[in-house]
Design an enzyme around this catalytic site. Structure first.
Site, PDB file in Angstrom:
ATOM      1  N   ASN A   1     117.314  55.168 -11.667  1.00  0.00           N
ATOM      2  CA  ASN A   1     117.442  56.450 -12.360  1.00  0.00           C
ATOM      3  C   ASN A   1     117.374  57.568 -11.321  1.00  0.00           C
ATOM      4  OD1 ASN A   1     117.249  58.684 -13.975  1.00  0.00           O
ATOM      5  ND2 ASN A   1     115.464  57.997 -15.143  1.00  0.00           N
TER       6      ASN A   1
ATOM      7  N   SER B   1     113.993  59.743 -12.063  1.00  0.00           N
ATOM      8  CA  SER B   1     113.003  58.866 -12.661  1.00  0.00           C
ATOM      9  C   SER B   1     111.624  59.518 -12.656  1.00  0.00           C
ATOM     10  CB  SER B   1     112.971  57.564 -11.862  1.00  0.00           C
ATOM     11  OG  SER B   1     112.044  56.696 -12.425  1.00  0.00           O
ATOM     12  N   SER B   2     110.966  59.461 -13.822  1.00  0.00           N
ATOM     13  CA  SER B   2     109.609  60.030 -13.891  1.00  0.00           C
ATOM     14  C   SER B   2     108.675  59.035 -13.207  1.00  0.00           C
ATOM     15  CB  SER B   2     109.171  60.208 -15.336  1.00  0.00           C
ATOM     16  OG  SER B   2     110.230  60.696 -16.110  1.00  0.00           O
TER      17      SER B   2
ATOM     18  N   GLU C   1     107.748  46.925 -17.035  1.00  0.00           N
ATOM     19  CA  GLU C   1     108.499  46.814 -15.785  1.00  0.00           C
ATOM     20  C   GLU C   1     108.409  45.382 -15.296  1.00  0.00           C
ATOM     21  OE1 GLU C   1     108.959  51.052 -13.538  1.00  0.00           O
ATOM     22  OE2 GLU C   1     107.550  49.631 -12.684  1.00  0.00           O
TER      23      GLU C   1
ATOM     24  N   SER D   1     112.863  52.089 -17.043  1.00  0.00           N
ATOM     25  CA  SER D   1     113.286  53.242 -16.253  1.00  0.00           C
ATOM     26  C   SER D   1     114.785  53.491 -16.432  1.00  0.00           C
ATOM     27  CB  SER D   1     112.974  52.972 -14.783  1.00  0.00           C
ATOM     28  OG  SER D   1     113.386  54.086 -14.054  1.00  0.00           O
ATOM     29  N   GLY D   2     115.117  54.713 -16.750  1.00  0.00           N
ATOM     30  CA  GLY D   2     116.530  55.059 -16.923  1.00  0.00           C
ATOM     31  C   GLY D   2     117.023  54.850 -18.334  1.00  0.00           C
TER      32      GLY D   2
ATOM     33  N   GLY E   1     108.089  52.048 -19.645  1.00  0.00           N
ATOM     34  CA  GLY E   1     108.037  50.842 -20.472  1.00  0.00           C
ATOM     35  C   GLY E   1     107.721  49.664 -19.583  1.00  0.00           C
TER      36      GLY E   1
ATOM     37  N   THR F   1     112.598  60.350 -20.978  1.00  0.00           N
ATOM     38  CA  THR F   1     112.336  61.768 -20.699  1.00  0.00           C
ATOM     39  C   THR F   1     113.335  62.642 -21.458  1.00  0.00           C
ATOM     40  OG1 THR F   1     111.539  61.072 -18.575  1.00  0.00           O
ATOM     41  CG2 THR F   1     111.984  63.404 -18.835  1.00  0.00           C
TER      42      THR F   1
HETATM   43  N1  ATP Z   1     120.634  61.067 -25.051  1.00  0.00           N
HETATM   44  C1  ATP Z   1     121.227  61.114 -23.871  1.00  0.00           C
HETATM   45  N2  ATP Z   1     122.440  61.670 -23.759  1.00  0.00           N
HETATM   46  C2  ATP Z   1     123.064  61.722 -22.579  1.00  0.00           C
HETATM   47  N3  ATP Z   1     122.554  61.240 -21.436  1.00  0.00           N
HETATM   48  C3  ATP Z   1     121.339  60.655 -21.472  1.00  0.00           C
HETATM   49  C4  ATP Z   1     120.617  60.583 -22.681  1.00  0.00           C
HETATM   50  N4  ATP Z   1     119.458  59.963 -22.416  1.00  0.00           N
HETATM   51  C5  ATP Z   1     119.462  59.686 -21.089  1.00  0.00           C
HETATM   52  N5  ATP Z   1     120.578  60.094 -20.516  1.00  0.00           N
HETATM   53  C6  ATP Z   1     120.962  59.951 -19.097  1.00  0.00           C
HETATM   54  O1  ATP Z   1     120.168  58.957 -18.520  1.00  0.00           O
HETATM   55  C7  ATP Z   1     119.426  59.442 -17.418  1.00  0.00           C
HETATM   56  C8  ATP Z   1     118.046  58.811 -17.399  1.00  0.00           C
HETATM   57  O2  ATP Z   1     117.293  59.260 -18.474  1.00  0.00           O
HETATM   58  P1  ATP Z   1     115.722  59.553 -18.370  1.00  0.00           P
HETATM   59  O3  ATP Z   1     115.381  60.255 -17.137  1.00  0.00           O
HETATM   60  O4  ATP Z   1     115.321  60.134 -19.649  1.00  0.00           O
HETATM   61  O5  ATP Z   1     115.189  58.105 -18.282  1.00  0.00           O
HETATM   62  P2  ATP Z   1     113.684  57.650 -18.367  1.00  0.00           P
HETATM   63  O6  ATP Z   1     113.619  56.652 -19.430  1.00  0.00           O
HETATM   64  O7  ATP Z   1     112.810  58.812 -18.476  1.00  0.00           O
HETATM   65  O8  ATP Z   1     113.507  56.955 -16.986  1.00  0.00           O
HETATM   66  P3  ATP Z   1     112.216  56.900 -16.076  1.00  0.00           P
HETATM   67  O9  ATP Z   1     111.327  55.903 -16.692  1.00  0.00           O
HETATM   68  O10 ATP Z   1     112.763  56.456 -14.788  1.00  0.00           O
HETATM   69  O11 ATP Z   1     111.685  58.235 -16.064  1.00  0.00           O
HETATM   70  C9  ATP Z   1     119.352  60.922 -17.617  1.00  0.00           C
HETATM   71  O12 ATP Z   1     119.250  61.597 -16.402  1.00  0.00           O
HETATM   72  C10 ATP Z   1     120.676  61.201 -18.310  1.00  0.00           C
HETATM   73  O13 ATP Z   1     121.687  61.345 -17.354  1.00  0.00           O
HETATM   74 MG    MG Z   2     111.498  59.702 -17.345  1.00  0.00          MG
END
Ligand code: ATP
Ligand code: MG
Length: 1109
Positions: free
Chosen positions: A160, A163-164, A392, A110-111, A390, A115
């Site tokens: 996050n 977070s999704s 956890e 997460s984070g 992924g 996404t």
């Molecule tokens: N390539 C990137 N460039 C800049 N910032 C990023 C990038 N990827 C992620 N971030 C930052 O990290 C934060 C978390 O990313 P994201 O929501 O994609 O995580 P996630 O893996 O989908 O988490 P979750 O599993 O909780 O959904 C985003 O809100 C953004 O601020």
């Molecule tokens: Mg996500």
């Protein structure tokens, strides 16, 4: 500079290594160091073969611009620095060009940025695929589905802010050209427990906060909501606000996105009504009530909230109230109703809220799918994007049913990763005709089996336990596991029969541990059974089905009594297992592309790289394992052409050009470099290099050689430059010298020329002066001669003159003497005759001579011929006085005659008239002198020519003598009127000036007299014969500018016609006959004030006064 450089290989300007496969030596430490080094240089992407590792930068990097998209478009995967766009491009191109369905698997904790990565992939594909109105609409709908799903499925968590809380798999469908047609979204396991309870520091799903912050007052009223978060039990308050997130603005974005995706207004509002209902459900509270039969019963504390929910959803209040208090169990046509105690009532309420929300979420996904589904039936190519949680692993045995399920899913994904990577590797070896060497790797199938095996897998055990009659608890479930799985080498439990872990204090009694491929995870069994059951009392689903709110009704189809199904609904575990199986099947048919996301720190901060945290992720993502699998056979492979192109400078035969096929070129090259044969293999189209060391050796040699080449090029270039410079200087020197010589010669020539000129001029001057001197001498000689001659001649002449004068004097003297002598002789002879006659003769002669002279002189002094010229020469001699006067008179008469002789008849007449006038008026009338200069014209009015007077002209047959406008004085008041005055031979006529009509006609015989003053005025009276017809009205009194002329002409005409002289009386007072009366016209010297015009005024009956200025 960085922009200018042209990259042709991933190997150019690498920071660390761009591809972990090339890492040497390969271990956890070097792996992390490489990642860190790259991360510190803002290189967040690194490859493991075709897998992309992405480290979350937690800041926006300038690497996603449209220019970057263009840079990566249509380039080979290993050509540029590692980038998510390279992977997207590769996937899109092999989908479009090779017709291979693709899937992009994005995993990470997460984070970690899954996404974001999925959105980057989608936006890249949207940017490079086809364009056009229809295609753009599809793209827009696909992209806009994200904000809607994120609002309902994402929440702020400790890890996050966005977070999704659900897994998402999206198939994007393309036509044969690669244009997007539509898509299908699948969602996995929404974390619905969040609806009713959130861990500390976390929030409920975004949509609740967005709705309360962003909705208008009107909408809030309609949904019976209040803006204040604290009014709702389901909303955690400690982190209701997220830094940098504007919920209200996001609400508008979501509404807008819903509209773009195709939600009708009423649909969007129904969705919000369900959200409102969920929020309000949380506010329903229960209180205990004891019954007589001893059973506990609960009661709703405050029914107001219930009432509002019922109004919002259109459910009968009593039905819902009952559903919260009773539970009906049906078994074999028997219905048993039991009351619910307070705890059960709360459980029922929360179950309802969770179900309502999760079903709404699934409905939303289906609704979006309906909008974005491809509209055609043609065969589609598919690109799937999987964004799923992924591994956890929570500390302190906090892992529960959800983590178990998630980790199971990741275990499956790892399995297909291994399968597909090996398969791909194997296929490539076969394709390239390379001998297959066995690769030793860990296969996690055994762990998957532990979980999903249908007979003794953990999920199967759980289901069995849930369905078993009798008391079922989490403990009984663990016991069962302990029995069945005890011998499994990846299962660990304190209570298992196997005594291995009896003393393992890190393993609590209420837990079991699984050795996942990524590490060991400790699961707490509490809640497993319940969560797997996912129970919603039938009474509640039936109550929901009865709602008049169409959307809510449709969410609870099992509530329809007509379709009652006594079978238990499938458990959450089995549902998930089934959907994971479908997903795996789906993924297996596609070409996989992996993005492994890594979170660099726990603080959501940029520039921080916590090695321990990354190490943990690398382990459970199995990245080292990935590298090993990739490197198992050959670490590096490359097509012959780019390989030869890159290293051809290392061998004389291949540099600078290799004429034959690329493969033999590479062979020659490798032989020449003496690379051991076991280090490489020749495939059909690629060279396979076993060890990265060999590649780096090649790279080092290349670098060295490039330096040598650069020096060589530099040397040649410098030589060439110097030579060119020298040649240029030489050429310039010649040109300059030529020009200088020319200039010097020119200068010398000019100097010589000017010196020659000077000398020449001196010589010429000298010569000229010499000649001049000679000439002057000659001239002087000549002059001297002339002078001498002149003097000589002068002397001669004077001498001669003297002589002649002497002679003349002598002759004169002789003549004089002779004359004297003769005179004397004559006088002596004639003395007697002269004395008698000489006096008279001399007198006569003298007189004659004087008169003769007088006339001759007079002839020259005659004055002009003008009769008015008064000049006359003065008299010269007194005795000629009378003659002189007579001569003057005669001359005047003569010149007057001469003057008269030139007159025409007409002029003569005029002068006669003028003469007549002079006789009549000279010295009598003061007006006369001013008339002398005026010519008498008579017909001032040209009656003939003026068409106005045609009638008048026709009436008069005689010759007109005078035609003039006069003022006729009105005798009654002295005022005047204009009249035409006409005089003919026999008559005098007066006519109107405007019309020309004749007013009076008087025969001349009737005119007796004309009177006028002696002064300078034009008044005159015409007296008529008494008793004549014309005199009946009385005499006329006129004034005219031409009085003298008129009177003269009247006089002359009367004389010639009647042979009588007209009486002209000139007096300053005269009488005029007015009918019977006689009026006296008196002229007085008037006042200058009235101007220069005489004024006429009737003073009394008898007097008319004319003032003359
Ligand atoms: N390539 C990137 N460039 C800049 N910032 C990023 C990038 N990827 C992620 N971030 C930052 O990290 C934060 C978390 O990313 P994201 O929501 O994609 O995580 P996630 O893996 O989908 O988490 P979750 O599993 O909780 O959904 C985003 O809100 C953004 O601020
Ligand atoms: Mg996500």
């Amino acid at each position: 500079m960085a922009k200018m450089e042209v990259k042709t290989s991933l190997l150019d300007n690498m920071i660390g290594v761009g591809d972990m496969v090339l890492l040497e030596p390969l271990n956890e430490e070097t792996f992390i160091n490489n990642l860190k080094k790259r991360f510190d240089h803002s290189e967040i992407y690194t490859y493991i073969g075709s897998v992309v590792i992405s480290v979350n930068p937690y800041r926006s990097l300038p690497i996603y611009s449209p220019e970057k998209v263009e840079e990566y478009r249509n380039r080979n995967f290993y050509e540029l620095s590692p980038h998510i766009f390279a992977l997207s491009d590769e996937a899109y191109r092999s989908l479009r060009d090779q017709d291979k369905d693709q899937c992009i698997l994005i995993t990470g904790e997460s984070g970690a940025g899954k996404t974001e990565a999925s959105k980057l992939v989608m936006s890249y594909v949207a940017a490079v695929c086809g364009k056009g109105a229809e295609v753009n609409q599809v793209k827009e709908q696909l992209l806009q589905s994200n904000p809607v799903l994120e609002a309902f499925g994402n929440a702020k968590t400790v890890r996050n802010d966005n977070s999704s809380r659900f897994g998402k798999y999206m198939d994007i469908e393309f036509d044969f050209k690669g244009d997007p047609l539509g898509g299908v979204i699948s969602n996995y396991l929404l974390e619905k427990s969040r609806v009713v309870k959130q861990p500390r520091g976390e929030r409920n799903f975004h949509v609740f906060y967005q709705l309360l912050s962003g909705a208008s007052e009107e909408l809030l009223n309609k949904l019976k909501l209040e803006r204040d978060f604290s009014k709702y039990n389901y909303l955690s308050l400690d982190s209701a606000k997220v830094n940098g997130v504007d919920d209200a603005a996001n609400f508008r974005t979501v509404r807008n996105a819903m509209q773009i995706v195709g939600f009708m207004d009423h649909e969007a509002e129904s969705v919000l009504a369900v959200v409102a209902a969920v929020l309000k459900l949380g506010n329903i509270e229960f209180k205990p009530e004891s019954r007589v039969n001893g059973l506990d019963e609960s009661k709703i504390k405050d029914k107001n909230e219930l009432k509002e929910i019922c109004e919002l959803t259109g459910i009968d209040q009593s039905v819902l109230e009952r559903a919260f208090s009773f539970r009906t169990v049906e078994a074999k046509q028997e219905k048993v109703s039991t009351t619910l105690n307070v705890a059960q009532a709360y459980y029922a309420r929360d179950a309802l809220a969770k179900n309502l929300y999760s079903r709404l979420f699934s409905w939303l996904v289906n609704r979006i799918n309906e909008s974005i589904k491809a509209q055609t039936k043609v065969r589609k190519k598919v690109m799937g994007v999987l964004d799923i949680y992924g591994f956890e692993i929570f500390e302190n045995a906090d892992n529960s049913f959800e983590q178990f399920i998630i980790n199971y899913c990741n275990e499956k994904l790892q399995q297909i990763f291994i399968e597909l990577t090996l398969k791909e590797e194997q296929e490539e070896y076969i394709r390239e005709d390379i001998e297959w060497t066995h690769i030793d790797y860990f296969n996690n199938a055994i762990i998957c089996d532990l979980i999903e095996n249908n007979t003794n897998g953990i999920l199967a055990m759980l289901d069995e336990e849930c369905l078993r009659p009798g008391t079922v608890t989490d403990e009984t479930f663990l016991e069962k596991l302990n029995q069945v799985c005890a011998t499994h080498q990846h299962f660990e439990s304190r209570m298992s029969k196997c005594s291995r872990f009896l003393n393992d204090t890190s393993l609590p009694h209420s837990c079991f541990r699984i050795q996942h491929y990524a590490g060991k995870v400790l699961y707490q069994v509490e809640g497993f059974v319940d969560k797997n059951n996912d129970l919603l009392y039938r009474d509640l689903s039936q109550a929901m089905w009865k709602a008049s709110h169409a959307l809510i009704k449709s969410l609870f189809p099992e509530g329809n009594p007509a379709k009652i199904n006594l079978k238990r609904p499938p458990t959450a575990g089995s549902q998930f297992k089934a959907s994971v199986a479908t997903l795996m099947k789906n993924l297996q048919t596609k070409n996989p592309n992996y993005i492994r996301c890594i979170k660099p720190n726990d603080k959501k901060a940029a520039h921080i790289f916590t090695e321990a945290l990354v190490c943990h992720q690398i382990r459970y993502l199995g990245l080292l394992e990935n590298v090993r699998v990739r490197r198992a056979g050959y670490a590096f492979r490359q097509a012959y052409e780019p390989c030869l192109e890159r290293y051809k400078m290392l061998c004389k035969q291949t540099w600078p050009h290799w004429k034959g096929p690329a493969r033999s070129g590479v062979e020659v090259l490798f032989n020449e470099l003496e690379i051991p044969v076991e280090e490489y293999s020749f495939g059909r189209s690629k060279i396979f290099i076993r060890n990265p060391r060999t590649l780096f050796k090649l790279e080092d040699l290349r670098k060295q050689r490039l330096e040598d080449l650069a020096t060589l090029i530099q040397k040649i270039y410098r030589g060439w430059k110097c030579r060119t410079h020298f040649l240029l200087m030489k050429k310039s020197q010649i040109v300059i010298a030529a020009w200088y010589r020319r200039y010097a010669q020119q200068k010398r020539y000019q100097q010589t020329k000017s010196s020659a000129l000077v000398i020449q001029s001196y010589i010429r001057g000298w010569k000229a002066r010499k000649i001049l001197r000679e000439l002057k001498h000659q001239k002087r000689c000549k002059e001297a001669v002339t002078t001498i001659a002149a003097y000589w001649h002068g002397t001669q002449a004077r001498r001669e003159l003297k002589r002649l004068k002497e002679e003349a004097r002598r002759k004169h003297a002789v003549a004089v003497i002779w004359a004297y002598w003769l005179g004397l002789k004559v006088r002596r002879e004639y003395r007697k005759f002269f004395r008698a006659n000489a006096g008279k003769k001399i007198y006569e002669f003298t007189l004659q001579r004087i008169v003769q002279k007088y006339f001759l002189e007079m002839k020259n002094k005659m004055p002009s011929l003008s009769p008015i010229d008064k000049n006359w020469p003065s008299r010269p001699y007194l005795f000629l006085d009378s003659t002189h006067k007579e001569l003057k008179r005669i001359f005047h008469l003569w010149r007057c005659k001469k003057y008269r002789d030139q007159f025409t008849d007409q002029q003569k007449l005029i002068y006669e008239e003028k003469l007549e006038a002079s006789e009549l008026f000279k010295d009598k009338k003061a007006l006369y002198p001013s008339s002398v200069g005026q010519p008498f014209q008579g017909a001032y009015l040209e009656i003939n020519k003026n068409p106005k007077y045609k009638k008048l002209k026709d009436a008069i047959e005689e010759k007109i003598i005078i035609a003039e406008v006069v003022n006729k004085i009105n005798r009654a008041n002295g005022k005047s009127t204009s009249r035409i005055f006409l005089l003919t031979n026999n008559n005098l006529l007066l006519a109107d000036q405007k019309s020309g009509q004749i007013k009076s006609e008087v025969p001349l015989v009737d005119v007796t007299k004309v009177s006028m003053s002696s002064q300078n005025d034009g008044f005159f009276a015409v007296h008529l014969k008494e008793g004549s017809e014309a005199a009946s009205k009385g005499d006329f009194l006129f004034s005219s500018d031409h009085l003298i002329e008129m009177a003269t002409k009247l006089y002359r005409t009367t004389l010639s016609q009647t042979k009588q002289k007209l009486n002209i009386e000139i007096s300053d007072e005269f009488l005029v006959q007015f009918r019977q009366d006689k009026v006296c016209v008196k002229f007085i010297q008037g006042n200058q004030k009235n101007g220069s015009v005489p004024t006429c005024k009737r003073k009394n009956n008898r007097l008319l006064e004319v003032a003359v200025p």
